[in-house]
Motif scaffolding. Structure first.
Motif, PDB file in Angstrom:
ATOM      1  N   ALA A 153     -27.712  19.687 -16.018  1.00 44.14           N
ATOM      2  CA  ALA A 153     -27.912  21.108 -16.200  1.00 44.14           C
ATOM      3  C   ALA A 153     -28.885  21.701 -16.959  1.00 44.14           C
ATOM      4  O   ALA A 153     -29.259  21.139 -17.831  1.00 44.14           O
ATOM      5  N   GLN A 201     -20.872  26.310 -14.366  1.00 42.10           N
ATOM      6  CA  GLN A 201     -21.177  25.135 -13.596  1.00 42.10           C
ATOM      7  C   GLN A 201     -20.813  23.801 -14.015  1.00 42.10           C
ATOM      8  O   GLN A 201     -20.264  22.809 -13.303  1.00 42.10           O
ATOM      9  N   THR A 204     -16.849  23.766 -13.196  1.00 42.98           N
ATOM     10  CA  THR A 204     -16.625  23.542 -11.752  1.00 42.98           C
ATOM     11  C   THR A 204     -16.827  22.148 -11.545  1.00 42.98           C
ATOM     12  O   THR A 204     -16.189  21.378 -10.671  1.00 42.98           O
TER      13      THR A 204
END
Length: 214
Positions: A153, A201, A204
């Protein structure tokens, strides 16, 4: 009443907790539908899901100790391609046996996070998995074992590799000075507790990781 963290910061200074977190009743730890919260030095059950809450007293110490932590030769993960201008970091998404997920509450809401996943920058000579284990211990007090790669990320200043891990020891009551509470959160409530946009994110990716294994 002024509240200070029981552990000093990296410079040996006292850490003033401006708005102390509130621990939950001990009964929440045994109820997988509840959020359970402990504060530094707070009360905990003796064990959870068959694993004792005991301090990890022989954890590696210093950069040299963590650089030689247990390797993960069978860990399947893609090459780590660090974008120019960003610092490498590692984070841990720690799953409990009862399906809940461990989060830390950064002291005084550092970085704008009320609650988030343990993470931190990579020290020279330390592998990403070792940095993940170190950050989990320093911020949550937990001893973990990595079970899989989750995602990479991008942040403003860092590029973080997240791993999925499980608790094998340690005690969240012994969290380091960077955290003012440690939470154990049901998956269904994870987005409400870890509500910073940067963590969306990660959640998810975790949901997809779990779905692929059911």
């Amino acid at each position: 009443m002024t509240t200070f963290h029981p552990h000093p910061n990296d410079d040996g200074g006292a850490v003033h907790i401006r708005n102390p977190s509130t621990p939950t009743p001990l009964s929440h730890w045994e109820d997988a539908t509840q959020v359970a919260t402990v504060v530094p030095g707070g009360a905990l059950p003796a064990a959870l899901n068959g694993i004792a809450f005991t301090p990890w007293d022989d954890a590696p110490a210093g950069a040299h100790g963590w650089s030689s932590c247990a390797a993960y030769p069978e860990l399947a993960e893609p090459p780590f391609a660090l974008p120019p201008g960003l610092a490498a970091a590692a984070g841990a998404v720690i799953l409990e046996k009862d399906g809940r997920v461990w989060l830390v509450a950064p002291s005084n809401g550092f970085g704008g996070y009320a609650a988030t996943f343990p993470k931190g920058r990579l020290d020279p000579g330390t592998s990403l998995p070792c940095a993940c284990v170190r950050e989990a211990f320093e911020e949550s007090g937990l001893q973990i074992e990595i079970v899989g790669y989750l995602l990479d990320a991008k942040r403003t200043l860092t590029y973080t590799r997240y791993y999925v891990a499980r608790r094998i020891g340690g005690s969240p009551a012994h969290m380091g000075w960077e955290s003012q509470a440690v939470h154990l959160v049901p998956l269904a409530q994870l987005r409400q507790v870890a509500d910073h946009p940067n963590d969306a994110q990660v959640i998810t990716a975790l949901e997809r990781w779990l779905a692929a294994r059911t």
